[in-house]
Design a protein around this motif. Structure first.
Motif, PDB file in Angstrom:
ATOM      1  N   SER A   1       0.852  -1.069  -0.136  1.00 32.48           N
ATOM      2  CA  SER A   1       0.085   0.133  -0.172  1.00 32.48           C
ATOM      3  C   SER A   1       0.949   1.353  -0.111  1.00 32.48           C
ATOM      4  O   SER A   1       0.372   2.286  -0.123  1.00 32.48           O
ATOM      5  N   ASP A   2       2.217   1.201  -0.045  1.00 35.17           N
ATOM      6  CA  ASP A   2       3.263   2.210   0.070  1.00 35.17           C
ATOM      7  C   ASP A   2       3.270   2.994  -1.271  1.00 35.17           C
ATOM      8  O   ASP A   2       3.460   2.246  -2.311  1.00 35.17           O
ATOM      9  N   PRO A   3       2.861   4.120  -1.484  1.00 34.18           N
ATOM     10  CA  PRO A   3       2.623   4.880  -2.872  1.00 34.18           C
ATOM     11  C   PRO A   3       4.116   4.668  -3.534  1.00 34.18           C
ATOM     12  O   PRO A   3       3.925   4.574  -4.889  1.00 34.18           O
ATOM     13  N   GLU A   4       5.126   4.816  -2.906  1.00 30.51           N
ATOM     14  CA  GLU A   4       6.458   4.792  -3.489  1.00 30.51           C
ATOM     15  C   GLU A   4       7.151   3.403  -3.678  1.00 30.51           C
ATOM     16  O   GLU A   4       7.686   3.018  -4.894  1.00 30.51           O
ATOM     17  N   ARG A   5       6.543   2.615  -2.712  1.00 33.45           N
ATOM     18  CA  ARG A   5       7.545   1.095  -2.875  1.00 33.45           C
ATOM     19  C   ARG A   5       6.415   0.049  -3.087  1.00 33.45           C
ATOM     20  O   ARG A   5       6.710  -0.920  -3.202  1.00 33.45           O
ATOM     21  N   GLY A   6       5.267   0.387  -3.465  1.00 30.24           N
ATOM     22  CA  GLY A   6       4.179  -0.624  -3.770  1.00 30.24           C
ATOM     23  C   GLY A   6       4.364  -1.466  -4.786  1.00 30.24           C
ATOM     24  O   GLY A   6       4.245  -2.757  -4.752  1.00 30.24           O
ATOM     25  N   GLU A   7       4.772  -0.817  -5.974  1.00 31.35           N
ATOM     26  CA  GLU A   7       4.900  -1.616  -7.226  1.00 31.35           C
ATOM     27  C   GLU A   7       5.939  -2.511  -6.876  1.00 31.35           C
ATOM     28  O   GLU A   7       5.984  -3.848  -7.342  1.00 31.35           O
ATOM     29  N   ASP A   8       7.346  -2.159  -6.228  1.00 28.67           N
ATOM     30  CA  ASP A   8       8.312  -3.113  -6.176  1.00 28.67           C
ATOM     31  C   ASP A   8       8.144  -4.170  -5.343  1.00 28.67           C
ATOM     32  O   ASP A   8       8.305  -5.417  -5.454  1.00 28.67           O
ATOM     33  N   ALA A   9       7.214  -3.738  -4.251  1.00 28.51           N
ATOM     34  CA  ALA A   9       6.745  -4.734  -3.072  1.00 28.51           C
ATOM     35  C   ALA A   9       6.081  -5.836  -3.990  1.00 28.51           C
ATOM     36  O   ALA A   9       5.900  -7.014  -3.819  1.00 28.51           O
ATOM     37  N   THR A  10       5.010  -5.264  -4.955  1.00 29.21           N
ATOM     38  CA  THR A  10       4.068  -6.389  -5.643  1.00 29.21           C
ATOM     39  C   THR A  10       5.092  -7.153  -6.409  1.00 29.21           C
ATOM     40  O   THR A  10       4.799  -8.478  -6.356  1.00 29.21           O
ATOM     41  N   ASN A  11       5.996  -6.713  -6.920  1.00 32.69           N
ATOM     42  CA  ASN A  11       6.862  -7.561  -7.995  1.00 32.69           C
ATOM     43  C   ASN A  11       7.455  -8.710  -7.091  1.00 32.69           C
ATOM     44  O   ASN A  11       7.889  -9.747  -7.528  1.00 32.69           O
ATOM     45  N   GLN A  12       8.063  -8.045  -5.878  1.00 26.89           N
ATOM     46  CA  GLN A  12       8.863  -9.027  -4.988  1.00 26.89           C
ATOM     47  C   GLN A  12       8.012 -10.203  -4.421  1.00 26.89           C
ATOM     48  O   GLN A  12       8.545 -11.325  -4.453  1.00 26.89           O
TER      49      GLN A  12
END
Length: 238
Positions: A36-47
């Protein structure tokens, strides 16, 4: 950057299935908190997708064995150059060449599996996106439900307040009607009493008038009788 699936899950190549599962859950919880973090959300999803794929491979004994074989073959390909072979080892070199053909086939299989993994990752990303859309729709539906419930509660309170007001008005009207009826009854009773007093007074006046008339006639008759007696006394009859 992790070089192997073991590095990605932060375990050794000899880790037990329990250790792999525990590390996967720990890393999954860590990355899920960042989605849910706006800056790290996409990287977290890929991880998360990469962790899921790594765990799917290493938690399956067959797939893990195949992956270990590919990893060993890749390690052999990336190793230092072999020293010059002596004539005695030419037979061994020939055997290595034959093995290289097998490695080529293994590389072909690895490419196929890599392509399959990429397709699975794309499907997983689509599933994550779909899940996010579904979650957003659920949140929106929940918000609509909350608003509907809030509006229904507001409407219910308004209806109750209006019902109370109407009830109070009815009670006030009933009390006013009761007071009016009571006043009317009291007024009628006073009128009856006044009428009774008037009739009694009228009866007394009439009675007094009759008494007065009777007394006046009696006085007249007495006067007439005295006059007759006086005349008789003045003019006696023989």
């Amino acid at each position: 950057m992790a070089k192997t699936l073991y590095d990605l899950l932060e375990v050794s190549q000899t880790a037990s299935p329990e250790s792999i599962a525990a590390s996967y859950r720990r890393l999954q919880d860590t990355q899920a908190a960042l989605v849910s973090d706006p800056e790290r959300g996409e990287d977290a999803t890929n991880q998360l997708i990469a962790l899921r794929e790594a765990y799917a491979t290493l938690s399956d004994p067959v797939r893990r064995q195949a992956y270990d074989a590919r990893l060993a073959a890749r390690t052999a390909d990336d190793g230092p150059p072999e020293p010059a072979v002596s004539p005695r080892l030419r037979l061994a070199v020939l055997a290595v060449l034959i093995g290289a053909c097998g490695l080529g086939y293994a590389k072909y299989q690895a490419d196929r599996e890599r392509a399959a993994l990429e397709r699975e990752q794309a499907a997983a990303a689509a599933a994550v996106r779909q899940a996010e859309i579904a979650a957003q729709q659920e949140r929106e539906q929940a918000e609509r439900d909350r608003r509907a419930a809030r509006d229904a509660e507001y409407q219910r309170q308004r209806e109750e307040a209006r019902a109370r007001l109407e009830h109070e008005r009815d009670l006030a009207y009933g009390r006013q009607v009761s007071r009016d009826v009571q006043r009317a009854e009291q007024q009628a009773e006073r009128e009856r009493q006044r009428e009774a007093q008037r009739q009694e007074q009228e009866r007394l006046r009439e009675e007094q008038q009759r008494v007065y008339e009777a007394e006046r006639r009696l006085a007249q008759e007495k006067a007439t009788l005295r006059r007759i007696e006086a005349e008789n006394a003045r003019y006696p009859r023989y």
